[in-house]
Write an enzyme that holds these catalytic residues in place. Structure first.
Site, PDB file in Angstrom:
ATOM      1  N   SER A 145     -22.209  56.979  29.844  1.00 51.14           N
ATOM      2  CA  SER A 145     -23.087  58.158  29.883  1.00 51.14           C
ATOM      3  C   SER A 145     -24.225  57.857  30.851  1.00 51.14           C
ATOM      4  CB  SER A 145     -23.662  58.395  28.479  1.00 51.14           C
ATOM      5  OG  SER A 145     -24.703  59.343  28.525  1.00 51.14           O
ATOM      6  N   TYR A 158     -28.259  55.548  20.765  1.00 55.44           N
ATOM      7  CA  TYR A 158     -27.202  55.978  21.698  1.00 55.44           C
ATOM      8  C   TYR A 158     -27.499  55.428  23.095  1.00 55.44           C
ATOM      9  CZ  TYR A 158     -24.185  59.392  24.220  1.00 55.44           C
ATOM     10  OH  TYR A 158     -23.238  60.009  25.020  1.00 55.44           O
TER      11      TYR A 158
END
Ligand SMILES: NC(=O)c1ccc[n+]([C@@H]2O[C@H](COP(=O)([O-])OP(=O)(O)OC[C@H]3O[C@@H](n4cnc5c(N)ncnc54)[C@H](OP(=O)(O)O)[C@@H]3O)[C@@H](O)[C@H]2O)c1
Length: 266
Positions: A145, A158
């Site tokens: 990501s 995250y």
């Protein structure tokens, strides 16, 4: 040559788009996630356009599930050829600050986030890297990501777990150099997917916004000023599998795909 490609989180979202983009007569796509029926539906869709596919139950956070999936892959290799492609796409995001535990969430959010976004993919790679190296052929792509390269608000664990995934990809690729096995990562900014839909609903509820206003907020955080499509991410993953560029970390930000910058090697 007939071969297998395993895609984690293939039941929905970006993983489903990757599975469909991989449909080809010589490749059996193994659609893997916790929801077997949803994986079977994607596999059926691939078969309906002439591709080959099978569904695989897999929870990447559980060692026993990874071991069972590896056993099933070994059986399927007798029919479909060796597993030569692995896409670590399964992932999840919990919304919380660096010093907060999200309300109502059982267990440690840091452990949950690292299990699904880092240790799971790492363990899966460890389950398949041996045979790939002995055959001298393998392509691994990790769906990390943009949060693996920079911070975003309210998703601290995250961000940390995705940074771990990018760092691991680079370190592992260095060790795989010359082995015939390659590892790369793709780092998308916000993608128009079920994950972002849920995020938009949470943000909208939190700020008293409409869902459209929340989605526009996410799109505005992308340097290209728009949400990425799931098909765009899938196309980038397929390109990385085809090109077999070892150690490549590709950023998708709504503009043309670009390389993630890295400090020079010592
Ligand atoms: N959407 C974005 O904006 C965005 C941006 C950058 C990176 N990413 C990354 O892209 C990947 C896919 O995201 P998405 O947007 O497609 O998310 P999504 O729509 O929520 O789909 C997540 C997928 O992962 C699977 N999954 C979740 N936990 C799992 C587990 N423990 N074991 C196996 N499978 C599991 C889910 O299937 P089951 O529920 O059936 O298990 C589902 O197929 C993730 O790694 C995410 O971090 C997304």
């Amino acid at each position: 040559m007939s071969h297998l490609a395993l895609v984690t989180g293939g039941s929905a979202g970006i993983g489903r788009a990757i599975c469909l983009a991989l449909a080809a007569p010589e490749r059996t796509v193994l659609v893997a996630s916790r929801r077997l029926a949803a994986c079977e539906a994607v596999a059926e869709q691939i078969r309906s356009v002439g591709g080959r596919a099978a569904a695989l139950e897999l929870d990447v956070t559980r060692a026993d599930s990874i071991a069972a999936a590896a056993g099933r892959v070994a059986e399927l290799e007798d029919i479909g050829g060796p597993l030569t492609e692995l896409v670590n796409n399964a992932g999840a995001v919990d919304v919380h600050g660096a010093f907060e535990q999200p309300a109502g969430l059982a267990g440690d959010v840091w452990k949950r986030q690292f299990d699904v976004n880092f240790h799971g993919p790492r363990r899966l790679i460890e389950a398949f890297i041996g045979p790939m190296r002995s055959r001298g052929i393998g392509r691994i792509v990790n769906v990390a990501s943009a949060a693996g390269l920079r911070a975003f608000p309210s998703i601290a664990a995250y961000v940390a777990a995705k940074h771990a995934m990018v760092g691991y990809t680079r370190a592992a690729a260095m060790e795989l150099s010359g082995s015939g096995v390659t590892m790369a990562a793709v780092c998308p900014y916000y993608v128009d997917s079920p994950m972002i839909d849920r995020g938009a609903a949470e943000l909208a509820a939190d700020r008293g916004w409409s869902r459209e206003r929340a989605l526009a907020e996410f799109a505005g955080r992308n340097p290209g000023g728009r949400l990425l499509s799931m098909d765009e991410v899938a196309a980038a993953v397929v390109d990385l599998l085809k090109s077999g560029c070892n150690g490549r970390v590709l950023v998708l930000d709504g503009g043309p795909p670009r390389e993630a910058s890295e400090e020079p090697e010592p």
